[in-house]
Design an enzyme around this catalytic site. Structure first.
Site, PDB file in Angstrom:
ATOM      1  N   ILE A  85       0.843  -1.193   0.000  1.00  0.00           N
ATOM      2  CA  ILE A  85       0.000   0.000   0.000  1.00  0.00           C
ATOM      3  C   ILE A  85       0.877   1.241   0.000  1.00  0.00           C
ATOM      4  O   ILE A  85       1.930   1.277   0.636  1.00  0.00           O
ATOM      5  CB  ILE A  85      -0.978  -0.011   1.206  1.00  0.00           C
ATOM      6  CG1 ILE A  85      -1.977   1.144   1.123  1.00  0.00           C
ATOM      7  CG2 ILE A  85      -0.228  -0.012   2.528  1.00  0.00           C
ATOM      8  CD1 ILE A  85      -3.152   1.014   2.079  1.00  0.00           C
ATOM      9  N   CYS A  86       0.425   2.228  -0.724  1.00  0.00           N
ATOM     10  CA  CYS A  86       1.167   3.478  -0.861  1.00  0.00           C
ATOM     11  C   CYS A  86       0.602   4.511   0.130  1.00  0.00           C
ATOM     12  O   CYS A  86      -0.413   5.147  -0.146  1.00  0.00           O
ATOM     13  CB  CYS A  86       1.033   3.968  -2.303  1.00  0.00           C
ATOM     14  SG  CYS A  86       1.927   5.478  -2.639  1.00  0.00           S
TER      15      CYS A  86
END
Length: 149
Positions: A85-86
């Site tokens: 996840i960013c």
């Protein structure tokens, strides 16, 4: 030793004040690995989905950020095929004062409210910007296929 004490305190805080729609369990007596589940909110493109992810805490926590890996596939501009996840708080905005409860809240917010800005998956972000209805249909299809409760 510092890491273990801090992790146990954070786990206790989360148990005493759980986040709605999010469950956290240490994996098989290993407090450095948390098995987490987000129940997507009703107003999310992922409504009805249950998304599992691992939160892996390093030995030098809280001086180094945890790593997060989604184990449930999700059609999301901010989560790549490998399940990463960013979110800035897990990268360059990490500070030892950041609580795991706030990290989990940020992850939950990111899942429920995808944004095409700062994407991990540029193609999904482009579709979200240019053909939202097709993005939404695909997100719902993947949720039904991979994240049904």
């Amino acid at each position: 030793m510092t890491a273990l004490r801090r992790i146990q305190k954070e786990l206790s805080d989360i148990s005493n004040k759980p986040l709605d729609g999010l469950t956290v369990e240490p994996a098989d007596d290993n407090v450095f690995l948390w098995k987490c589940t987000i129940q997507a909110s009703a107003d999310s493109p992922y409504n009805g989905g249950r998304f599992h992810f691992d939160l892996n805490l390093p030995d030098n926590f809280p001086f180094k950020a945890p790593t997060v890996t989604f184990t449930t596939k999700i059609y999301h501009p901010g989560i790549n095929d490998e399940g990463h996840i960013c979110v800035p708080v897990l990268r360059d905005q990490w500070r030892p004062s950041v609580t795991l409860s706030s990290v989990l809240a940020i992850i939950q917010e990111k899942v429920n409210n995808p944004s095409p800005d700062d994407p991990f998956e540029p193609d999904i972000a482009a579709l979200m910007k240019n053909d939202y209805h097709r993005f939404l249909a695909t997100a719902k299809e993947w949720t039904k296929k991979y994240a049904n409760a």
